[in-house]
Scaffold this active site. Structure first.
Site, PDB file in Angstrom:
ATOM      1  N   CYS A  14       1.107  -1.162  -0.040  1.00 30.49           N
ATOM      2  CA  CYS A  14      -0.153  -0.183  -0.017  1.00 30.49           C
ATOM      3  C   CYS A  14       0.818   1.432  -0.482  1.00 30.49           C
ATOM      4  O   CYS A  14       2.161   1.231   0.333  1.00 30.49           O
ATOM      5  CB  CYS A  14      -0.526   0.149   1.142  1.00 30.49           C
ATOM      6  SG  CYS A  14       0.172  -0.196   2.636  1.00 30.49           S
ATOM      7  N   CYS A  17       3.112   1.395   2.914  1.00 32.57           N
ATOM      8  CA  CYS A  17       4.948   0.477   2.768  1.00 32.57           C
ATOM      9  C   CYS A  17       5.746   1.496   2.448  1.00 32.57           C
ATOM     10  O   CYS A  17       6.750   1.643   1.988  1.00 32.57           O
ATOM     11  CB  CYS A  17       4.572  -0.701   2.365  1.00 32.57           C
ATOM     12  SG  CYS A  17       3.173  -1.875   2.514  1.00 32.57           S
ATOM     13  N   CYS A  84      45.677 -17.773  -3.532  1.00 33.41           N
ATOM     14  CA  CYS A  84      46.186 -17.464  -1.888  1.00 33.41           C
ATOM     15  C   CYS A  84      44.548 -16.489  -1.927  1.00 33.41           C
ATOM     16  O   CYS A  84      43.238 -15.945  -1.829  1.00 33.41           O
ATOM     17  CB  CYS A  84      46.796 -17.047  -1.828  1.00 33.41           C
ATOM     18  SG  CYS A  84      47.617 -14.957  -2.316  1.00 33.41           S
ATOM     19  N   ASP A 493       9.625 -29.996  19.080  1.00 31.82           N
ATOM     20  CA  ASP A 493       8.343 -29.815  19.087  1.00 31.82           C
ATOM     21  C   ASP A 493       7.770 -31.889  19.549  1.00 31.82           C
ATOM     22  O   ASP A 493       8.588 -32.024  19.527  1.00 31.82           O
ATOM     23  CB  ASP A 493       8.297 -29.919  17.321  1.00 31.82           C
ATOM     24  CG  ASP A 493       6.588 -30.027  17.066  1.00 31.82           C
ATOM     25  OD1 ASP A 493       5.444 -29.582  18.307  1.00 31.82           O
ATOM     26  OD2 ASP A 493       6.457 -31.032  15.810  1.00 31.82           O
ATOM     27  N   ASP A 714       5.704 -24.844  13.176  1.00 28.81           N
ATOM     28  CA  ASP A 714       7.340 -24.597  14.032  1.00 28.81           C
ATOM     29  C   ASP A 714       7.757 -23.434  13.235  1.00 28.81           C
ATOM     30  O   ASP A 714       9.166 -23.667  13.767  1.00 28.81           O
ATOM     31  CB  ASP A 714       7.775 -26.436  13.394  1.00 28.81           C
ATOM     32  CG  ASP A 714       6.956 -26.820  14.450  1.00 28.81           C
ATOM     33  OD1 ASP A 714       6.285 -26.442  15.948  1.00 28.81           O
ATOM     34  OD2 ASP A 714       6.795 -28.201  13.746  1.00 28.81           O
TER      35      ASP A 714
END
Length: 841
Positions: A14, A17, A84, A493, A714
């Site tokens: 919107c 934002c 290197c 869990d 989770d």
């Protein structure tokens, strides 16, 4: 950087934002204005007057701080020509200068560059051009669609280059051997020396032939106003070679230093050759995974079987997989049954039985059955491609500890040059022996080991993530790998993590005086139902019948007739001439059996407290006198590995917590069976992340907390934890939020992942110790004149080899207490053949 930028921004919905994004960008120093276009989800950023460039990385951070995200594109390049850590840093600087590049990370061990950018910063050809302009080579790696063929071709090319390098080193050694021979004979009392002209003829091809790569790469570093290992070697050997020419042509001295220059070049090239071979072993896990991808698939089109390249197979196509073949792509079995070997993908050592409707994974080996499989994923969306991408991302990322090394590497070569120059002046002015002074300065240049510093961390990470992938542990990023070794508390869990995630019959008991096969009768009544509890009953009854322990059962379930669903209460049916009723306590009350239920009061109370679902079986053949036959309880049974997983974590000194939405009684019962230290029960999905935050803050100084889960609910908790660990048997959302993914639902892999992290970090620290000790001890000894250039060259060559060898010891790691994983035969792969099946590790 650029004069004006248009950035794609994700997450805006919107005008509010847009305002927040514009305000955040306008606050960045150097930004004149920022204007969001919501229609295209972009923001146009204009620099302030007098500022020609805009810092893209800072703009991206500002957008992220505002709660949105710059929709950047990740690009991976393979890079050649690095020697290197300083080379890696110079390439990062060159890539960061490409307009639109947000970040660039170069991995010396993997020889890759990972770039995150927008606009030109996401254009691989612009990025390749930047690398080439810095004096190195770059190309796009093979994609997932190309199958194993492109990866195999690249591997053969690299093997040819290694053989060519080995031949060049052998030739240089043969030329250098006569130069070193007088040094070997001198302790034996034999004083003999080659004529100066012969020494010149032997040393010159080595100096400018075998040593040409040092001059080329060193000159590239000078042009870039930088330094690297090649510059140190070219300066040191050129000084020794030039001093020899001067002493021979101008002073006519017999003692020359041609052998020092030649032997140093041979030894350093030998070290780089050994280093290259060791690097190939660190990437063996990726090559093994790439070798699993078949190049073709047998597809049914127009009623006929047609063999097509995998890249031409589409979603929904029907594949035919013959016995012994690798499954080309992910899908579901339409017809056929077989055992499938998924060991190289999940680490599971035993074949898995597959039937119609079961999913199969591309790269797995079909057993002895013919399968017809509907394609469910292609290209980069297959499980195998995603595994390869995860492992590559982890191997290409930098661990936090690498930041210190990068700072040291950035100033390493200039500091060594200063020390060498100071050594030259100190010895020359202090003793007047400028010949000795120059040789000591050369030794300082030659013994410095910037390559070992650059390899110490990425080599260990590549070896650790590779061996983890072989055992079903996918590490998403290097930060998770480094942080996991500090874990002091693991939150689990329950459903699908410590339990099977599907209901099973956990308790059955016949009523007093009942001698009929109550389980077989209950299963017969539910045999046509798709309800999860019905399936659990049927599975338990069949297992009992097949075991021949079903109260007189002959191995089959009895037939049921007149089966009828009783909505909200249960099922009805006729078995063995009896009118049976199977259902809830309410159904039993309707039959007038409340009094009979009293005999099960203790069981009912206990099972209900554990969160079990109850079902009763009654005989209603005589409506006036129904009879209670038995009680059944359904729960989510624990995985057989869960108790061992918790015990192993406790042995590692890690506390365990159960975080579940189940009632406290059920949670306490599970915790009691498994020996968990703490229970957080009745936690709503939205509150799991807050629970993890509270656990992190608990204890003196807080805890490093891991969360283990498998469900969508989770995901917030996995993201909130210091280290999220997702079960690969769970959802994609959980896997995306986690730093570590376990490819099979075995909770014992949690402890294995932590053990692997501890071992990998230990190897990183060991490697850094050796990388620094070579320089901290070697450079002062060289400056004090206590080393000769030949020994210094050998030390420099072996520094990188020792670091890589130490990292490769991780390949011997095995998770304790688990079945040994399998791996492909490396000899078969070197020959270009993919082994038809795995062999035991």
């Amino acid at each position: 950087m650029s004069s004006e930028l248009t950035l794609p921004v994700a997450g805006m919905s919107c005008a509010a934002c847009a305002g927040r994004v514009e305000k955040a960008l306008a606050a960045v120093p150097g930004v004149g204005s920022a204007q969001v276009n919501l229609a295209s989800d972009t923001v146009r950023v204009v620099p302030a007057a007098g500022d020609a460039d805009l810092p893209v990385a800072r703009l991206a951070r500002a957008v992220a701080d505002a709660g949105y995200r710059v929709a950047s594109q990740a690009t991976r390049l393979t890079v050649t020509g690095m020697s290197c850590a300083t080379c890696a840093g110079r390439i990062e600087q060159a890539l960061a200068a490409v307009p639109g590049v947000i970040s660039a990370q170069v991995n010396l061990a993997a020889e890759t560059a990972d770039i995150d950018g927008v606009g030109p910063g996401a254009d691989p050809y612009a990025l390749i051009a930047a690398v080439e302009a810095a004096g190195y080579g770059a190309a796009l790696p093979p994609s997932a669609e190309t199958g194993a063929a492109a990866a195999e071709t690249a591997e053969r090319t690299r093997a040819r280059q290694e053989r060519r390098e080995g031949l060049l080193v052998a030739g240089g050694a043969l030329l250098s051997l006569p130069l070193v021979l007088p040094m070997v004979l001198q302790p034996l009392g034999i004083h003999w020396m080659l004529p100066a002209f012969v020494q010149f003829l032997l040393a010159t091809p080595v100096q400018f032939g075998l040593g040409a790569r040092f001059y080329k790469a060193g000159w590239g570093a000078v042009k870039a106003r930088s330094g690297n290992m090649d510059l140190l070697v070219s300066l040191g050997t050129s000084a020794a070679y030039g001093l020899s020419l001067y002493q021979w042509l101008a002073l006519d001295e017999p003692h020359l230093y041609f052998e020092a220059a030649a032997v140093v070049i041979v030894l350093v090239r030998l070290g780089k050759w050994l280093e290259s071979r060791a690097k190939r072993q660190t990437t063996e896990a990726i090559r093994a995974l790439q070798a699993l991808r078949p190049d073709t698939a047998r597809v049914v089109r127009g009623g006929e079987e047609t063999e097509l390249p995998v890249a031409q197979v589409r979603l929904g196509d029907l594949m035919v997989v013959r016995p012994g073949e690798r499954i080309p792509l992910d899908g579901k079995i339409r017809t056929g049954a077989s055992s499938v070997d998924e060991s190289l993908i999940t680490g599971e050592s035993l074949p898995v039985d597959k039937n119609p409707g079961d999913p199969v994974t591309g790269g797995a080996i079909n057993g002895n059955g013919l399968l017809r499989v509907v394609v469910g994923a292609v290209g980069n969306e297959t499980v195998l491609a995603r595994i390869i991408r995860l492992v590559e991302d982890a191997q290409g990322a930098k661990a936090p500890i690498q930041k210190l090394v990068d700072k040291v590497a950035a100033v390493f070569v200039p500091v060594v040059l200063v020390i060498a120059f100071a050594t030259l002046l100190a010895w020359g002015l202090g003793t007047g022996q400028w010949e000795t002074a120059l040789i000591n300065a050369v030794t300082v240049l030659v013994i410095a080991c910037p390559c070992a510093l650059g390899l110490a961390t990425p080599a260990a990470i590549m070896a650790g993530t590779g061996v983890g992938a072989r055992h079903g542990i996918l590490i998403k990023d290097a930060e998770a790998l480094e942080l996991a070794q500090q874990i002091r508390l693991v939150a689990f869990d329950k459903t699908g993590t410590l339990t099977r995630g599907q209901p099973g019959l956990v308790f059955q008991r016949a009523a007093p005086g009942v001698d009929v096969p109550v389980l077989a009768w209950a299963a017969a009544v539910q045999s046509g139902s798709e309800h999860p509890l019905a399936k659990a009953t049927v599975a338990a009854a069949k297992a009992e019948a097949n075991a021949g322990a079903g109260n007189g059962s002959n191995g089959t379930l009895p037939a049921a007739h007149a089966i009828e669903a009783l909505p909200g209460r249960g099922m009805a049916g006729e078995v063995a001439g009896r009118a049976l009723r199977l259902g809830s306590t309410r159904l039993m009350s309707e039959l007038g059996l409340d009094g009979a239920l009293a005999a099960f009061a203790a069981d009912q109370q206990r099972l209900t407290a554990q969160g079990c679902s109850l079902a009763w079986l009654a005989d209603a053949s005589e409506p006036a006198a129904p009879r209670l036959l038995g009680l059944f309880a359904y729960g989510d049974p624990l995985k057989p590995e869960s108790a061992e997983a918790i015990a192993t974590l406790h042995r590692q000194g890690i506390r365990t917590v159960l975080v579940t939405g189940d009632n406290r009684g059920a949670a306490q019962a599970v915790a009691g069976q498994l020996g968990l230290d703490q229970v957080e029960a009745e936690v709503l999905p939205a509150d799991k992340a807050a629970t993890i935050a509270r656990l992190k803050a608990s204890g003196k100084g807080g805890n490093v907390v891991a969360m283990v889960g498998d469900g969508i609910n989770d995901a917030p908790a996995l993201a909130a934890a210091d280290v999220g660990i997702a079960m690969g048997s769970g959802t994609d959302v959980a896997m995306h939020a986690a730093g570590i993914t376990l490819m099979r639902g075995d909770p014992r892999l949690v402890a294995a992942a932590i053990a692997l992290s501890r071992m990998t970090v230990r190897k990183i620290r060991q490697n850094l110790f050796w990388a620094f000790i070579y320089n901290v001890v070697g450079i002062p000894l060289a400056a004090l004149g206590l080393l000769n250039p030949v020994f210094a060259g050998a030390a420099m060559a072996m520094s990188s080899v020792s670091v890589l060898t130490n990292a490769l010891l991780l390949k011997r790691w095995r998770p304790t207490g688990l079945p040994r994983a399998v791996e492909p035969d490396p000899l078969a792969r070197e020959a270009g053949d993919v082994a038809p099946g795995p062999r035991a590790a």
